[in-house]
Scaffold this motif. Structure first.
Motif, PDB file in Angstrom:
ATOM      1  N   UNK A 129      51.700  49.062 112.662  1.00 34.33           N
ATOM      2  CA  UNK A 129      52.559  48.772 112.993  1.00 34.33           C
ATOM      3  C   UNK A 129      53.143  48.018 114.421  1.00 34.33           C
ATOM      4  N   UNK A 130      52.030  47.808 115.141  1.00 33.36           N
ATOM      5  CA  UNK A 130      51.839  46.828 116.004  1.00 33.36           C
ATOM      6  C   UNK A 130      52.264  45.169 115.876  1.00 33.36           C
ATOM      7  N   UNK A 131      52.200  44.659 114.620  1.00 37.23           N
ATOM      8  CA  UNK A 131      52.229  43.930 114.001  1.00 37.23           C
ATOM      9  C   UNK A 131      53.067  43.666 113.618  1.00 37.23           C
ATOM     10  N   UNK A 132      53.829  44.816 113.252  1.00 38.44           N
ATOM     11  CA  UNK A 132      55.377  44.678 112.338  1.00 38.44           C
ATOM     12  C   UNK A 132      56.466  45.025 113.546  1.00 38.44           C
ATOM     13  N   UNK A 133      56.212  45.745 114.599  1.00 29.62           N
ATOM     14  CA  UNK A 133      57.483  45.848 115.668  1.00 29.62           C
ATOM     15  C   UNK A 133      57.061  44.271 116.493  1.00 29.62           C
ATOM     16  N   UNK A 134      55.682  43.819 116.324  1.00 30.13           N
ATOM     17  CA  UNK A 134      55.933  42.267 117.256  1.00 30.13           C
ATOM     18  C   UNK A 134      56.813  41.208 116.336  1.00 30.13           C
ATOM     19  N   UNK A 135      56.813  40.759 114.793  1.00 29.09           N
ATOM     20  CA  UNK A 135      57.230  40.267 114.284  1.00 29.09           C
ATOM     21  C   UNK A 135      55.786  38.909 113.829  1.00 29.09           C
ATOM     22  N   UNK A 136      54.998  39.928 113.142  1.00 29.53           N
ATOM     23  CA  UNK A 136      53.703  38.787 113.450  1.00 29.53           C
ATOM     24  C   UNK A 136      52.800  38.739 111.690  1.00 29.53           C
ATOM     25  N   UNK A 137      52.227  37.838 111.362  1.00 34.48           N
ATOM     26  CA  UNK A 137      52.209  37.522 109.903  1.00 34.48           C
ATOM     27  C   UNK A 137      51.058  39.484 109.903  1.00 34.48           C
ATOM     28  N   UNK A 138      50.604  39.382 108.345  1.00 34.50           N
ATOM     29  CA  UNK A 138      50.725  39.844 107.885  1.00 34.50           C
ATOM     30  C   UNK A 138      49.503  40.079 107.420  1.00 34.50           C
ATOM     31  N   UNK A 139      48.914  39.109 107.546  1.00 36.12           N
ATOM     32  CA  UNK A 139      47.578  38.733 106.940  1.00 36.12           C
ATOM     33  C   UNK A 139      46.447  38.243 107.790  1.00 36.12           C
ATOM     34  N   UNK A 140      46.924  37.780 109.431  1.00 38.21           N
ATOM     35  CA  UNK A 140      46.218  38.275 110.581  1.00 38.21           C
ATOM     36  C   UNK A 140      46.760  38.278 111.459  1.00 38.21           C
ATOM     37  N   UNK A 141      47.946  39.186 111.686  1.00 40.33           N
ATOM     38  CA  UNK A 141      48.514  39.604 112.347  1.00 40.33           C
ATOM     39  C   UNK A 141      48.260  38.319 113.789  1.00 40.33           C
ATOM     40  N   UNK A 142      48.621  37.746 113.539  1.00 41.50           N
ATOM     41  CA  UNK A 142      48.448  36.678 115.192  1.00 41.50           C
ATOM     42  C   UNK A 142      49.720  35.823 115.153  1.00 41.50           C
ATOM     43  N   UNK A 143      49.877  34.516 114.377  1.00 44.29           N
ATOM     44  CA  UNK A 143      50.909  34.320 114.380  1.00 44.29           C
ATOM     45  C   UNK A 143      52.670  34.913 113.530  1.00 44.29           C
ATOM     46  N   UNK A 144      53.667  34.110 114.742  1.00 46.68           N
ATOM     47  CA  UNK A 144      54.828  33.998 114.874  1.00 46.68           C
ATOM     48  C   UNK A 144      55.680  34.282 113.474  1.00 46.68           C
ATOM     49  N   UNK A 145      56.122  35.331 112.964  1.00 47.53           N
ATOM     50  CA  UNK A 145      57.183  35.422 111.511  1.00 47.53           C
ATOM     51  C   UNK A 145      58.689  33.998 111.983  1.00 47.53           C
ATOM     52  N   UNK A 146      58.957  34.796 112.742  1.00 48.21           N
ATOM     53  CA  UNK A 146      59.898  34.120 113.496  1.00 48.21           C
ATOM     54  C   UNK A 146      60.014  32.688 114.414  1.00 48.21           C
ATOM     55  N   UNK A 147      60.871  31.594 114.518  1.00 52.28           N
ATOM     56  CA  UNK A 147      60.896  30.350 115.041  1.00 52.28           C
ATOM     57  C   UNK A 147      61.857  30.802 116.866  1.00 52.28           C
ATOM     58  N   UNK A 148      62.339  31.781 116.654  1.00 48.87           N
ATOM     59  CA  UNK A 148      62.943  31.465 117.796  1.00 48.87           C
ATOM     60  C   UNK A 148      63.125  32.906 117.859  1.00 48.87           C
ATOM     61  N   UNK A 149      64.287  33.533 119.329  1.00 53.52           N
ATOM     62  CA  UNK A 149      64.153  34.896 120.438  1.00 53.52           C
ATOM     63  C   UNK A 149      65.618  35.008 119.028  1.00 53.52           C
ATOM     64  N   UNK A 150      65.562  37.128 118.610  1.00 54.97           N
ATOM     65  CA  UNK A 150      66.038  37.209 118.664  1.00 54.97           C
ATOM     66  C   UNK A 150      67.399  37.050 118.873  1.00 54.97           C
ATOM     67  N   UNK A 151      67.824  36.926 120.191  1.00 49.89           N
ATOM     68  CA  UNK A 151      69.335  36.908 120.632  1.00 49.89           C
ATOM     69  C   UNK A 151      69.876  35.467 120.947  1.00 49.89           C
ATOM     70  N   UNK A 152      68.932  34.234 120.100  1.00 51.88           N
ATOM     71  CA  UNK A 152      69.722  33.252 119.621  1.00 51.88           C
ATOM     72  C   UNK A 152      70.260  32.878 119.457  1.00 51.88           C
ATOM     73  N   UNK A 153      71.707  33.360 119.203  1.00 53.52           N
ATOM     74  CA  UNK A 153      72.497  33.314 118.112  1.00 53.52           C
ATOM     75  C   UNK A 153      72.805  32.503 117.101  1.00 53.52           C
ATOM     76  N   UNK A 154      72.269  31.181 117.513  1.00 56.78           N
ATOM     77  CA  UNK A 154      72.583  29.701 117.029  1.00 56.78           C
ATOM     78  C   UNK A 154      70.903  29.574 115.826  1.00 56.78           C
ATOM     79  N   UNK A 155      70.073  30.570 115.802  1.00 56.83           N
ATOM     80  CA  UNK A 155      69.078  30.064 115.228  1.00 56.83           C
ATOM     81  C   UNK A 155      67.910  31.290 114.960  1.00 56.83           C
ATOM     82  N   UNK A 156      67.961  33.140 115.303  1.00 59.11           N
ATOM     83  CA  UNK A 156      67.544  33.668 114.644  1.00 59.11           C
ATOM     84  C   UNK A 156      66.971  33.764 113.698  1.00 59.11           C
ATOM     85  N   UNK A 157      67.640  33.326 112.417  1.00 57.92           N
ATOM     86  CA  UNK A 157      67.885  34.337 111.120  1.00 57.92           C
ATOM     87  C   UNK A 157      66.184  32.701 110.502  1.00 57.92           C
TER      88      UNK A 157
END
Length: 126
Positions: free
Chosen positions: A7-35
């Motif tokens: 649950x913590x890994x999902x809420x923090x957007x972490x890798x499902x395999x190691x739960x360490x690495x971030x899935x997204x490169x930028x912050x959610x409200x960096x509107x040019x790059x949030x995807x």
């Protein structure tokens, strides 16, 4: 090995395999790059996009999350502010869409990856 729960890994957007690495490169409200999603985990190296257009299925999860959010909002407005005009409901829904779109987009992709990505938690394998 990560101490994060699933649950913590999902809420923090972490890798499902190691739960360490971030899935997204930028912050959610960096509107040019949030995807922008990382191609692979920065910690364990697992590839996130399992096949071309893998995350297209996340739109169904996004739809379900959006409907749930709108129903809860309508219920709260009805219970605490009734009677109000239909414009109040519309304003609330439109405001939620505008304010929460980046969060809903990311959450739906994270949930989809955890549910259908075929990745199981195995600690940091790098």
């Amino acid at each position: 090995m990560s101490e994060r729960s699933k649950v913590q890994a999902v809420l923090q957007g972490r890798c499902p395999q190691c739960r360490e690495g971030k899935l997204f490169k930028h912050g959610a409200y960096n509107l040019a790059k949030f995807t922008k999603i990382n191609q692979e985990c920065t910690s364990c190296g697992v590839k996130f996009e399992r096949e071309p257009r893998f995350f297209d299925g996340a739109m169904y999860i996004s739809y379900a999350l959006s409907v749930g959010l709108f129903l809860v909002s309508a219920f709260i407005i009805y219970m605490f502010f009734h009677p109000v005009s239909e414009n109040v409901y519309m304003l609330a829904i439109i405001s939620e869409v505008i304010l929460l779109y980046p969060i809903m987009f990311r959450t739906s992709r994270i949930i989809y990856l955890y549910a259908f990505g075929g990745l199981k938690f195995g600690g940091n394998k790098k």
